[in-house]
Design a protein around this motif. Sequence first.
Motif, PDB file in Angstrom:
ATOM      1  N   GLY A 126       0.732  -1.075   0.038  1.00 16.19           N
ATOM      2  CA  GLY A 126       0.067  -0.193  -0.159  1.00 16.19           C
ATOM      3  C   GLY A 126       0.780   1.382  -0.113  1.00 16.19           C
ATOM      4  N   TYR A 127       0.771   2.069  -0.704  1.00 15.64           N
ATOM      5  CA  TYR A 127       1.023   3.412  -0.955  1.00 15.64           C
ATOM      6  C   TYR A 127       0.311   4.609   0.113  1.00 15.64           C
ATOM      7  CZ  TYR A 127       3.563   1.321  -4.639  1.00 15.64           C
ATOM      8  OH  TYR A 127       4.292  -0.181  -5.541  1.00 15.64           O
ATOM      9  N   CYS A 128       0.719   4.913   0.744  1.00 12.73           N
ATOM     10  CA  CYS A 128       0.626   6.189   1.366  1.00 12.73           C
ATOM     11  C   CYS A 128      -0.745   5.572   1.841  1.00 12.73           C
ATOM     12  CB  CYS A 128       0.216   7.429   0.036  1.00 12.73           C
ATOM     13  SG  CYS A 128      -0.853   9.375   0.855  1.00 12.73           S
ATOM     14  N   TRP A 129      -1.931   6.577   1.299  1.00 12.58           N
ATOM     15  CA  TRP A 129      -3.432   6.150   1.968  1.00 12.58           C
ATOM     16  C   TRP A 129      -3.892   5.020   1.862  1.00 12.58           C
ATOM     17  CZ3 TRP A 129      -7.617   3.212  -0.227  1.00 12.58           C
ATOM     18  CH2 TRP A 129      -8.819   3.677  -0.129  1.00 12.58           C
ATOM     19  N   GLY A 130      -3.235   3.872   1.005  1.00 12.27           N
ATOM     20  CA  GLY A 130      -3.351   2.933   1.217  1.00 12.27           C
ATOM     21  C   GLY A 130      -2.768   1.676   2.098  1.00 12.27           C
ATOM     22  N   ALA A 131      -1.503   1.614   2.693  1.00 14.65           N
ATOM     23  CA  ALA A 131      -0.923   1.852   3.446  1.00 14.65           C
ATOM     24  C   ALA A 131      -1.424   1.087   4.647  1.00 14.65           C
ATOM     25  CB  ALA A 131       0.278   2.295   3.618  1.00 14.65           C
TER      26      ALA A 131
END
Length: 240
Positions: A126-131
């Motif tokens: 996950g990246y940013c929000w996805g983390a």
Amino acid sequence: MASSQCCDNPPALIPACGKGKVVDSFGGLKAYVAGPEDSKAAVVLVADVFGFEAPILRNIADKVASSGYFVVVPDFFHGDPYVPENAEKLIPVWLKSHTPEKGFEEAKPVIAALKEKGVSAVGAAGYCWGAKVVVELAKANELQAAVLLHPSFVTVDDIKEVKCSISILGAEMDVRSPPELVKQFEQALSVNSGVGHFVKVFPGVAHGWSVRYSLDDAAAVKSAEEAFADMLDWFNKNLK
């Protein structure tokens, strides 16, 4: 409230890009999928606020797929990614209807669909929000491996509850998860001997560096490629 740093360097969205294909429903969500359909190992990529059509994210999906994984990039925003030009819908307003908690709930049927097609090992990045979505999945024992890249909204308490192997890739100049917080994540993981972990802070880069950068910036490309290599290595060690 998310900082403006989350919204720096928005990508130009190109819906037709990528070597994979867009399906109308995978676990109930529109998704970009790539890689061998019969793979027993799958990776779910969870986008930042700019959504699943970002070209670099799809390129990352294609590269993960080329290593033998079936890859799914769900559209958790239902066709409504954050658009910086939309002055009427600032990021705090947008986040009210696009919470990571909602993403977590919608991710569970995606993982169930992977298992129904014969996948036995599931990883997620996950990246940013996805983390935040990914760490919630890791807490719920839905994954065999997790990777958080420049996370937003993730707390030390979240990390304490992780139940699968996890890698955290942070940025030196990140106001959302500064190195001091990433160090606290690492300390929390070190206490939990049952969870494998890898934590790294990349020097000279800012929030979003691994998925939002200029292809003309050699240093930025190098750092992003290093982050990708670390992510793929984590999946190779924990999913195969």
